[in-house]
Every structure is written in structure tokens, then in C-alpha cells.
Write an enzyme that holds these catalytic residues in place. Sequence first.
Site, PDB file in Angstrom:
ATOM      1  N   GLU A   8       0.818  -1.219   0.000  1.00  0.00           N
ATOM      2  CA  GLU A   8       0.000   0.000   0.000  1.00  0.00           C
ATOM      3  C   GLU A   8       0.849   1.266   0.000  1.00  0.00           C
ATOM      4  OE1 GLU A   8      -2.445  -0.856   3.377  1.00  0.00           O
ATOM      5  OE2 GLU A   8      -3.951  -1.911   2.178  1.00  0.00           O
ATOM      6  N   LYS A  46       5.837  -2.078   1.721  1.00  0.00           N
ATOM      7  CA  LYS A  46       5.218  -2.314   3.027  1.00  0.00           C
ATOM      8  C   LYS A  46       5.175  -3.800   3.370  1.00  0.00           C
ATOM      9  CE  LYS A  46       0.867  -1.249   5.417  1.00  0.00           C
ATOM     10  NZ  LYS A  46      -0.564  -1.026   5.203  1.00  0.00           N
ATOM     11  N   GLN A  47       4.847  -4.625   2.379  1.00  0.00           N
ATOM     12  CA  GLN A  47       4.651  -6.058   2.648  1.00  0.00           C
ATOM     13  C   GLN A  47       4.843  -6.828   1.352  1.00  0.00           C
ATOM     14  OE1 GLN A  47       0.456  -4.648   3.167  1.00  0.00           O
ATOM     15  NE2 GLN A  47       0.042  -6.839   3.077  1.00  0.00           N
TER      16      GLN A  47
HETATM   17  C1  BGC Z   1      -2.396  -4.331   5.040  1.00  0.00           C
HETATM   18  C2  BGC Z   1      -3.497  -5.051   4.301  1.00  0.00           C
HETATM   19  C3  BGC Z   1      -4.360  -5.773   5.313  1.00  0.00           C
HETATM   20  C4  BGC Z   1      -4.870  -4.816   6.395  1.00  0.00           C
HETATM   21  C5  BGC Z   1      -5.587  -5.541   7.506  1.00  0.00           C
HETATM   22  C6  BGC Z   1      -3.012  -3.385   6.065  1.00  0.00           C
HETATM   23  O1  BGC Z   1      -2.002  -2.748   6.789  1.00  0.00           O
HETATM   24  O2  BGC Z   1      -1.603  -3.581   4.132  1.00  0.00           O
HETATM   25  O3  BGC Z   1      -2.942  -5.980   3.391  1.00  0.00           O
HETATM   26  O4  BGC Z   1      -5.446  -6.351   4.665  1.00  0.00           O
HETATM   27  O5  BGC Z   1      -3.772  -4.148   6.972  1.00  0.00           O
HETATM   28  O6  BGC Z   1      -4.734  -6.441   8.148  1.00  0.00           O
END
Ligand code: BGC
Length: 768
Positions: free
Chosen positions: A488, A601-602
Amino acid sequence: MKNYIIHDEWKIIEEGFRQEENRVTESLLSIGNGRSGQRANFEEKYSGDTLRGSYVAGVYYPDKTRVGWWKNGYPEYFAKILNAANWIGIDVCVDGEELDLNRCEVLSFYRDIDMKSGLLTRQFVARLSSGKQIEVRAKRFLSIADQEIGAISYSVKALNFSGELSLTPYIDGNVMNEDSNYDEVFWIGVSQKVAGSSGFVCMETKKTAFQVCTGMNFAVSVDNRPVAPEFTVVEEEKYVGSAFKVWLKAGEEICLEKYAAIVSTLYYPANKLQDATEKALKRAAAKGFDKLFADQEKAWEKRWETSDIRIDGDVAAQQGIRFNIFQLNQTYLGDDERLNIGPKGFTGEKYGGVTYWDTEAYCLPFTLGTAPQMVSKNLLLYRYKHLSKAIENAKKLGFTDGAALYPMVTINGEECHNEWEITFEEIHRNGAMAYAIYNYINYTGDREYLAPYGFEVLLALSRFWSQRINWSDVKKKFVLLGVTGPNEYENNVNNNFHTSYMAVWTLKYTLEAIDYLKKEHPLLFEDLVKKLKLKELKETSRWKKIIKDMYFPYDFTRKIYLQQDGFLDKELIPASELKPEDRPINQKWSWDRILRSPYIKQADTLQSIYWFEDEFDRESIERHFDFYEPLTVHESSLSSCIHAILAASIGRQEKAYEMYLRTARLDLDDYNNDTCDGLHITSMGGTWMAFVQGFGGMRVKNNQLHFNPFIPEGWNSYSFRLNFREAHLEFKMDKSAFSVFNHSKANIDLVVRGKQFHLPAKKELIIK
Ligand code: BGC
């Protein structure tokens, strides 16, 4: 990062009164039983910093959306999991002086949660301004054996004085959500009653009209002798209490056993709630604290039997994995397909909603491996039942002909997220829905799930991708524009690899499903064609073209897929060069700076490589890992688990261990400085994956379990269990061997390090 939690194999322990960390500890020591949950708030009054939280499963409020620039397609509301009536409250006064740990001297303080049984314990000695000292011992749990009941045992000892102690156990419905958008109160009082030592408050949520009845009764003893004090009832709006006084001699201890019943209209008609509350209270009082607790211990023992993971030789890692499993088991028992697993479970307000792609991507493997098959099926059915809402959601955005876009965040199937770059663009979530169907069928062998359920969902998802993807005349390829990937920290990008990969894979998988249904269930398929108005040739021929000609950004020099178009234009400075004071960047940097940065971020590109590992060779996985991992800041809790598994699969054992510890102790050590908001419940499923698929190297291929295990350095051994189809297996890895014990009556074939083995029922296989 913090490290004040004492390492212990079964307990999460805080020693000393750490007011500044109170919200963190309140999250960590939360209790829950699938139907309700409670943060580790104090029973007595506390005027210091605290996030008071009691939550009831499935009960929500559609809080009116708050945004700057309203964009068409936004949902009207954001579903909030409500802070419900406070059932733990007990006011304490010593000779008229109120006990409040923020206003007295705390001479000693200890609290822990015992994960073996879900028991929260707190003990402290306090000196009040008068100089009087008391010792308090409090224990409480939410029963998983009788999910309508919570129990508290609260004792106060007069240490250096004789005097009058007054206690007021109460139920208080005057609660607010800290994250309420307009400071609104969400509850309306319906009825209440208090008499003697029992009472209840029944409340209804505004707009959604859920009713929750919260009742209490209690028993009192002094030095283990039951006493019958005189009660003075206290009644205010949405509040009932019952005050009483006892005279204590120095050294004497009063013990209050308070039972609570929490029932909602999810399980009873409104006119039966009061009755159900009274019955639950009677059941609790008849058993008493100790017997209720004995039932609780037994029920937890059963849960641990199939889900525990043991590590010998590393207490921090052991505590971490048990904490994750414990919290998952407190949050979701899988017995009600209307419920789901929220990112914060019952431990905080943040994220509202409840259901994210997290469930399908990170929690399903845990339920598949540790719970009866029905539990995982219920998670899938939850989405199946929301399909018509997902179709409506897509319609709102301009899609037609049965295309579905599942919401980013939901509680009842409707979208309730409202940041355009996520709500409209983070559409990879649709891929997770399809992958979950595949994952469930691959693990359980239950192909019959495709008809009537799975196929309907797959078709609607494929219809969405088919419409969302367009032909580019310049590229002479199909493209997917204006999306946000799992990372994100990039918004509104073109051709995000992961999203495009999921889209194409979904089309392929839906085609496979059509072939299967036509062959194995032709009549059923005919019915589905009619019901879903499938124009097979027309629809599937476009899908096939997309599959053949989809564009994926690729760098021929590095031989890697790029996260999105233009990714290489960034200054690719590894995250290790960030200053510690700049992390986490989402708390320290402007959003503008984050968006322009290369920091991820991930897992994003790595997420699809993890899911479709077999479609990449080992060198290719290594190249992608080596490119993306150094740029990843792991500021989503969902990140390290995927990195741990990939690191393990390419033989980077140290990295796998580092990433495992980060996911397992994310909350315990507060890596991202946000445990105060609640725990990262859904990422806990990821921790389980990191263990079983990372260290155990477990995969399911061609209807068989495969393992490629290793043991992290410094560990003596580890073990875990898996339900796989008819079998229940226990795996143990130590420095010299990998062994599997077949606890079930079914024989099983499995593959270890590429070699096939046959394991008869009740037998053990030892592989040196
Ligand atoms: C993450 C999402 C996730 C959401 C709820 C966000 O910080 O980027 O991938 O679905 O948190 O855990």
C-alpha cells in the site's frame, strides 16, 4: 520495539507497573472465546491511560463515513465493531477512599495470561493516600466451554489496617468507541434490572438493531467463609450495580466471585434474551468459579491437543508461536459461518469491519491444518453468502453481467472501506478469494465444493477481471491499469505484477473448473449455466486471449518481474540504510515521501511467487527475493511470514528464522509500535504458516503432503500436528531425524525431501 514481556513457554508476563505501556499490555493479555472478547483492563476504576474494550462477535454499527472529497462509489458507512457493555467492573473503596492505581502508590504489580487455559491473572499491592495498604488478586476468563459466560475472582486483603471495604460490582453500558467518527453513542438502553447481587443491562445498537444483554451475579466470602452482606442497588441509565460493605480485620481477605453472561440476538430472538441471560447466570453460579475454570481448562486442553507447536531450546520462539495460536483460537472457533476473523479480533477497535483478504490469504491455512474441515468450509461459505453483495459492489463501480468485486473490508458483505486508492484499486483481494477456493480444495480434496458454491464465485471473479483488464494498442498486450497492490506504499500504479498474476491465474482456474464440472457433473453444470447466464464460448474466449497476451512488467537485465510499471525509476536504496529514527516510515515520513520511495510495506511480487512457487524455478525465486526483500520494511504484519517461507524454501535458514521471530513476536515485542491499538490477529495465521511451511517445508501437491524440513540453529527439536483429510499426524524434527506419528485410523502416503513414504495407521515413520 519493546522487550518488557518476560519470556516463558506458556505465559505472557508483565512484571512491575508500566503505566506508559498499559495499552500495549491490555492488548497482549486480552481474553476471548469466539463469541466475545475483553482487553486486559482493570476491574477497579483506573483514571490513567487505558483503552477500555469489550467486544461481542458479529455485533456492529454502520458509522457514517467521514471523508474529505466524496467519490462516487464510496460506501455510506464504515462498520465498527462495537465497544460493548463493561462486564468486568468492580469499584473498590477502603474506608471511603477509592482504589485507583493511577492515584496511589503501587508497591508491587504483576499480571499474566496463561495460554494453557486462557486465564488472566493480576496481583498488586497498593498504598492509598491514607497509608492503608491492600493486596489485590484478580483472575478472569471467558469460557470457551460455555461461550455465554465470563468469570472473575477478585480478592482484596487488608494488609496493615482494619477497616471498612466497600465493593460495587456493576455492568455499565455507557461506553463509546474511541474511533467513533462523530463521537456518537452507538447503543440505546432497552431494559435493565438489578436486585440483590444480580442484574442485567439490555441494549440495542442504533440502525442495526442488534440487542446484547449483559448480566451479572456474584458471591462473597471472607477468608473462604461465604458471607451475605446487605446490598444497596445502584441504577442509572444503562448501568446497574450492587454495592456492599464488609469490615475486614488486618490480614483478612474478601473474595468476590463475579459471573457475567453475554448474549446477543445473533443467537436468540430479542424477547428471549433476558431469559437466556438469567439461565446462563444460573449455570455459572451453580458451578462456581473453580468448576467453570476446570471446564475451561479441559476445553483448552482439547484445542491445544491438535494445534500446539512445541519448540525445545528457544523460549522466545516458543512463547511467540503459542501466543499466535492462542490468540487465533480465542478469536475464531469456526462454529458459526456468519462470523469471521478480524485483523484485531476482539483486542481493539482499529480496522473496524472485520473481514479482509487476510482471512483467505493468511488464516485459512491455519484452520485447514488444525481444525475440522467444516471450519475452513465455513470461512469459504461466508464469502459465498456475500456473493450477491460483491456483485452489487462491482455494479456500483460500473461492472456488469454478474462481475463481482469483494469488499476490501466488510462485515455483512457490503464494502465499508473508503480510501479510493484502496477501496477501488486494491483489487488483488479478488485473487485471494479465488486462491482460497483452490487452497481449500487442494488441501481437503473436497472438489465437490465447486458445485454449487465455488464455481459461482470463480465465475463472478473471472467476469470482473475480464472487464477490468483492457487491451493496449501501444503494448499490443492486455494491461491492468490504476491498481494498488498489497504494497500500500504505492497507489494507483499500472500493471502491478501480483494483481495481474492473480487475475490471469483466476481465469485459468475458472476454465479448469468448467472442464471439471462438464466432465464430472454435467447436469449440475447445465443448471449453473442457466442460473448464471454463462455464455461459455463468448466469455471464455476472451479469458483465453487475456491469458495468452497479458502484460507483466519485466526487467531483462535483472531477470525479474517488476512490482509495477516504472518501479526501476526509483532510487533503490536498501531499507537497511534507513536511519532507525525514521522507522516505521509510516509513522515518521509524509505520505508523499513514502509514495516516491522504493520501500515496500509487505510482500507484493513475492506474495504471488509464494502462492505459485512451482511456476518459478529456484534461481528465479532467489533473484526476486534478493531484489525485493532488501527494499521491504515489513510495516504490515502480513509481510514477514511470506518472507520467512520463501527464505526457507531457497535455503536461507538464518533469514527464515529472523523473519519467523519477527512475525511470531510482532505484538509481544511491539515491532511496529502499534500493539496499543490491538493485536494483529490475522497475521497470526501467517506465523503458523511460517512455521509449518517454512521450517517444516510443508506443501500439498497431487493430493499428498510434502515436507522439506530443517531445524533452526540453536533449537533441540520442534513438533507440530496437522489434520490432513482423514489423518491426524504429529511431526517431530530434531537434530538427527524427522519423524511422523500417525494418530489416526487412516493409512497415509507422504513425501519427505522428495522421497515417497507409506505410513500405516497408528505407526511412526522415522527419517534420519
Ligand atoms: C495491510 C493489508 C491488510 C490490512 C488488515 C493493512 O495494513 O496492508 O494488506 O489487509 O492491513 O490487516
